[in-house]
Design a protein around this motif. Structure first.
Motif, PDB file in Angstrom:
ATOM      1  N   LYS A 337       0.628  -0.845   0.075  1.00 29.58           N
ATOM      2  CA  LYS A 337      -0.302   0.389   0.023  1.00 29.58           C
ATOM      3  C   LYS A 337       0.359   0.947   0.025  1.00 29.58           C
ATOM      4  N   MET A 338       0.722   2.220  -1.108  1.00 22.75           N
ATOM      5  CA  MET A 338       1.406   3.989  -0.992  1.00 22.75           C
ATOM      6  C   MET A 338       0.675   4.793  -1.210  1.00 22.75           C
ATOM      7  N   ASP A 339       1.180   5.983  -0.994  1.00 23.15           N
ATOM      8  CA  ASP A 339       0.624   7.011  -2.445  1.00 23.15           C
ATOM      9  C   ASP A 339       1.565   7.453  -3.271  1.00 23.15           C
ATOM     10  N   VAL A 340       0.237   7.687  -4.293  1.00 22.84           N
ATOM     11  CA  VAL A 340       1.461   8.035  -5.691  1.00 22.84           C
ATOM     12  C   VAL A 340       3.011   8.531  -5.849  1.00 22.84           C
ATOM     13  N   GLN A 341       3.571   9.271  -4.916  1.00 25.15           N
ATOM     14  CA  GLN A 341       4.732   9.752  -5.205  1.00 25.15           C
ATOM     15  C   GLN A 341       5.400   8.084  -3.942  1.00 25.15           C
ATOM     16  N   ALA A 342       5.526   7.789  -3.510  1.00 22.08           N
ATOM     17  CA  ALA A 342       6.134   6.231  -3.331  1.00 22.08           C
ATOM     18  C   ALA A 342       5.664   5.256  -4.346  1.00 22.08           C
ATOM     19  N   LEU A 343       4.828   5.636  -5.108  1.00 27.73           N
ATOM     20  CA  LEU A 343       5.218   4.542  -6.461  1.00 27.73           C
ATOM     21  C   LEU A 343       5.906   5.131  -7.139  1.00 27.73           C
ATOM     22  N   VAL A 344       5.924   6.069  -7.558  1.00 27.44           N
ATOM     23  CA  VAL A 344       6.754   6.928  -8.411  1.00 27.44           C
ATOM     24  C   VAL A 344       8.766   6.842  -7.821  1.00 27.44           C
ATOM     25  N   ARG A 345       8.503   6.511  -6.678  1.00 29.29           N
ATOM     26  CA  ARG A 345       9.827   6.398  -5.900  1.00 29.29           C
ATOM     27  C   ARG A 345      10.493   4.599  -6.636  1.00 29.29           C
ATOM     28  N   LEU A 346       9.014   3.575  -6.263  1.00 26.00           N
ATOM     29  CA  LEU A 346       9.755   2.599  -6.365  1.00 26.00           C
ATOM     30  C   LEU A 346      10.460   1.828  -7.853  1.00 26.00           C
ATOM     31  N   PHE A 347       8.788   2.211  -8.479  1.00 33.68           N
ATOM     32  CA  PHE A 347       8.474   2.499  -9.904  1.00 33.68           C
ATOM     33  C   PHE A 347      10.520   3.392 -10.662  1.00 33.68           C
ATOM     34  N   PHE A 348      10.836   4.165  -9.692  1.00 35.62           N
ATOM     35  CA  PHE A 348      11.753   4.846 -10.819  1.00 35.62           C
ATOM     36  C   PHE A 348      13.222   4.395 -10.399  1.00 35.62           C
ATOM     37  N   GLY A 349      13.706   2.889  -9.827  1.00 33.89           N
ATOM     38  CA  GLY A 349      14.396   2.981  -9.318  1.00 33.89           C
ATOM     39  C   GLY A 349      15.030   2.690  -7.985  1.00 33.89           C
ATOM     40  N   ASN A 350      14.256   3.762  -7.029  1.00 28.47           N
ATOM     41  CA  ASN A 350      14.581   3.934  -5.861  1.00 28.47           C
ATOM     42  C   ASN A 350      13.625   3.084  -4.690  1.00 28.47           C
ATOM     43  N   MET A 351      14.312   2.161  -3.980  1.00 35.91           N
ATOM     44  CA  MET A 351      13.497   1.412  -2.901  1.00 35.91           C
ATOM     45  C   MET A 351      13.908   1.560  -1.772  1.00 35.91           C
TER      46      MET A 351
END
Length: 381
Positions: A337-351
């Motif tokens: 579960k996440m917000d849209v900002q965390a989704l960007v971080r995750l899928f743009f290479g930042n775990m």
């Protein structure tokens, strides 16, 4: 009365004047040719107070190469509000209008270069990288003994060479723009009077530099080519009659950083704000995403105020390079579960786990299937 609408030809004069008010280092006379080319390839939106244009934004469609996957992306630029109408939430209204149109048109991503990270996070954008500012003494530039040759030329002579070399090298990076001819004209020719230096191996162009000279300083705007060409071009700058070289790039363009790592204390590399991204259509983004391994998991987007169609649970099943995404009301799959900002971080290479609720089972799946090279993007709008 406040209202928002898409801007047209009759609004161009007021739009240009407002941009120059918001970005006062520009003037309508100097900027007009660039502005005309940009708006001809863009969508513009304005917030009005009765008949007065109070705030405006330009949204320009591009295509980016995201780990080998083509994504339609909208670059947001020239966000400007007249001093007389600030602090009235006009940008909020414009962003809602823009995201609705982007979603309708099938645009999946949006990028912008922020004046404030905090300001744009409220609209669902998140930082994907910072920038590096180089200021290197000429004597700190490494010498090169290559047999390559060099030729200086203007834009008309250089443009075909620049285009071909960029096309060959852009795939070395992740998330770079697929440049169209009009954009290259806008970026190079109409921006500033850049000089170009082409690096040749015998008769074959293998690299290029675009730069400006200002007395004893050389401002490098862009440099592209193979590792050997890059080293040779930097070595060639050591022969120029300058005191120092300046350059701004992303940290992921680290070939240059490695060449300059032996610099003295009088040379510097500083970090400053870079680019932000937001996912306009989560379902479409996940369907195209180039997963590294097969996986089966779920994501729940808790809220997306400015793109409410994104909120909800997505089941993701990827196998044999085929991805199926289904939006559901509930799921039995391991779910993050996440917000849209965390989704960007995750899928743009930042775990980074900030803003993400997930157990170790989910993290194990995500670490295996997601790309973990940070996305790199250097073209600004």
């Amino acid at each position: 009365m406040k209202h928002v609408r898409e801007l047209g030809e009759k609004d161009r004069k007021a739009q240009l004047e407002l941009i120059c008010e918001g970005f006062p280092w520009n003037t309508p006379e100097v900027m007009k040719e660039r502005f005309d080319l940009l708006v001809a390839h863009s969508d513009s939106f304005g917030s009005f107070e009765d008949d007065v244009l109070a705030s405006q934004i330009i949204s320009t469609p591009y295509t980016i190469d995201f780990y080998g996957t083509k994504y339609p992306m909208a670059g947001i630029g020239f966000v400007a509000t007249s001093h007389s109408y600030q602090h009235q939430h006009r940008i909020d209204d414009l962003m809602s209008c823009i995201f609705e149109k982007l979603h309708k048109d099938g645009t999946i991503l949006s990028y912008l270069a922020p004046f404030s990270y905090r300001f744009y996070r409220r609209f669902g954008y998140e930082t994907i990288f910072d920038m590096l500012d180089f200021a290197i003494l000429r004597t700190d530039l490494p010498a090169d003994r290559s047999t390559f040759s060099f030729e200086r030329m203007d834009w008309d002579a250089a443009k075909d060479i620049v285009h071909k070399i960029y096309e060959k090298t852009k795939n070395l990076d992740h998330g770079m723009m697929i440049r169209e001819p009009w954009w290259e004209e806008y970026k190079f020719h109409l921006r500033k009077p850049y000089e170009f230096m082409i690096c040749y191996d015998r008769d074959t162009p293998i690299g290029y530099m675009a730069f400006l000279r200002n007395e004893k300083e050389l401002a490098l705007f862009e440099i592209e080519g193979s590792d050997d060409a890059l080293k040779a071009m930097i070595g060639r700058l050591r022969e120029e009659d300058i005191d120092r070289m300046t350059y701004t790039c992303t940290p992921q363009q680290n070939r240059l950083y490695e060449l300059l790592e032996d610099r003295s204390k009088d040379s510097s590399v500083m970090i400053r704000q870079g680019m932000m991204a937001r996912i306009v259509d989560v379902a479409a983004f996940l369907e195209r995403y180039p997963f590294a391994k097969k996986a089966e998991f779920a994501l729940e987007i808790l809220e997306d105020q400015y793109a409410p169609w994104n909120a909800g649970i997505y089941e993701v099943r990827h196998t044999k390079e085929i991805t199926k995404v289904k939006k559901v009301f509930a799921t039995s799959l391991p779910c993050a579960k996440m917000d849209v900002q965390a989704l960007v971080r995750l899928f743009f290479g930042n775990m980074d786990p900030k803003g993400i609720v997930a157990d170790e089972k989910v993290w194990k799946i995500l670490r295996k299937c997601l790309r973990q090279d940070v996305v790199n993007f250097s073209d600004y709008f």
